[in-house]
Design a protein around this motif. Sequence first.
Motif, mmCIF file in Angstrom:
data_model
loop_
_atom_site.group_PDB
_atom_site.id
_atom_site.type_symbol
_atom_site.label_atom_id
_atom_site.label_comp_id
_atom_site.label_asym_id
_atom_site.label_seq_id
_atom_site.Cartn_x
_atom_site.Cartn_y
_atom_site.Cartn_z
ATOM 1 N N GLU A 131 1.033 -0.987 0.059
ATOM 2 C CA GLU A 131 0.103 0.028 0.009
ATOM 3 C C GLU A 131 0.718 1.267 0.016
ATOM 4 N N ILE A 156 0.937 5.281 0.788
ATOM 5 C CA ILE A 156 0.116 6.405 1.298
ATOM 6 C C ILE A 156 0.926 7.784 0.987
ATOM 7 N N VAL A 206 3.421 11.054 10.864
ATOM 8 C CA VAL A 206 2.212 11.450 11.021
ATOM 9 C C VAL A 206 1.955 12.235 9.765
ATOM 10 N N PHE A 253 -1.639 13.680 7.333
ATOM 11 C CA PHE A 253 -2.898 13.679 6.501
ATOM 12 C C PHE A 253 -2.964 13.427 5.118
ATOM 13 N N ASP A 254 -3.926 12.181 5.081
ATOM 14 C CA ASP A 254 -3.995 11.474 3.882
ATOM 15 C C ASP A 254 -4.564 12.324 2.668
ATOM 16 N N ASN A 282 -7.534 11.963 1.829
ATOM 17 C CA ASN A 282 -9.100 12.278 2.405
ATOM 18 C C ASN A 282 -9.167 13.060 3.399
ATOM 19 N N SER A 303 -7.641 12.616 6.395
ATOM 20 C CA SER A 303 -7.669 11.924 7.622
ATOM 21 C C SER A 303 -6.029 11.805 8.075
ATOM 22 N N ARG A 304 -6.169 11.919 9.572
ATOM 23 C CA ARG A 304 -4.973 12.121 9.881
ATOM 24 C C ARG A 304 -4.390 10.650 10.443
ATOM 25 N N ARG A 305 -3.305 10.382 10.088
ATOM 26 C CA ARG A 305 -2.917 8.961 10.598
ATOM 27 C C ARG A 305 -1.590 8.987 10.878
ATOM 28 N N THR A 306 -1.423 8.087 11.889
ATOM 29 C CA THR A 306 0.005 7.904 12.722
ATOM 30 C C THR A 306 0.328 6.526 12.498
ATOM 31 N N LEU A 307 1.483 6.226 11.619
ATOM 32 C CA LEU A 307 2.187 4.989 11.079
ATOM 33 C C LEU A 307 3.394 4.788 11.971
#
Length: 286
Positions: free
Chosen positions: A219, A221, A234, A236-237, A239, A241-245
Amino acid sequence: MRAAFWAWLLATVLFSAGLARSEAAISDDHAAGSAKPPAAAGPDFPRPPGDPAAIARGKQVFSVNCGFCHGSDARGGEGGPNLLRSPIVLNDQHGELVAAIVSTGRAAKGMPKFDLPMESISDIAAYLHSISVGRNATAPFDPKSVLVGNASAGKKYFNGEGHCTACHAVTKDLAGIASKFSPKDLQDVIFTGGSTGMLGMPSPSALPRSVLVKMPGGEVIQGRLVYVDDFVVVLFDANGSRRTLRRDENNPEIQITDPMQWHLDMARRWEDRDLHNLTAYLAALK
């Protein structure tokens, strides 16, 4: 009998004189042994002249690593204190006290540590020691004191060797830039591209950095980068949305794109002459 008396009197006088001299010598030795160390260098206790080559090297290293927070003249800047009145700098001799701060930082006060060799820290100390601590150290800062370059040379650098026109135009994004920034702030913006603010933190007005994350399963991102370190990224994708990987060394693989990367790459390659000339040129664009 009279001769014996005078002999006894003479012997007593000589003995007393010798005893007084011995006591004085002991007193002097005691005073020397308990003498206080020399006072810190300062206006009343000037240092001997430093090595001009070390001072020049130190000025360059200071400008690149320390000038943004502590000011180009070490008298305070964006969140950093005046170093010329610092007891650490005043008592330092060859960088030994300065090194303790530079190498470990002061996290509680927002100062990061710097991985600099001792030779470079000694050069920084030599530069700081070369600056007069006199009355001007507390005088109001004159913004125009930054304008020490040649505007014509700066224009030539802007349109030529500096490659500034690859991203900027004096009739577009830089139009009237001198009315937006003081000379000092303008020089800081040139140096960092406006990407960093107080204490080296990202500036709220900085152009956003983007990041591409390749997950182990394939995947991909992409989005606006918020924060990254050795453990997490961290963002914002697409969409919003805040994402923490989570990160484990280089897994997942990330690619960061920073619009201001050219300015950051130039940070360790700037020549004082070019930076001052460019500042003088842009400061004339009212």
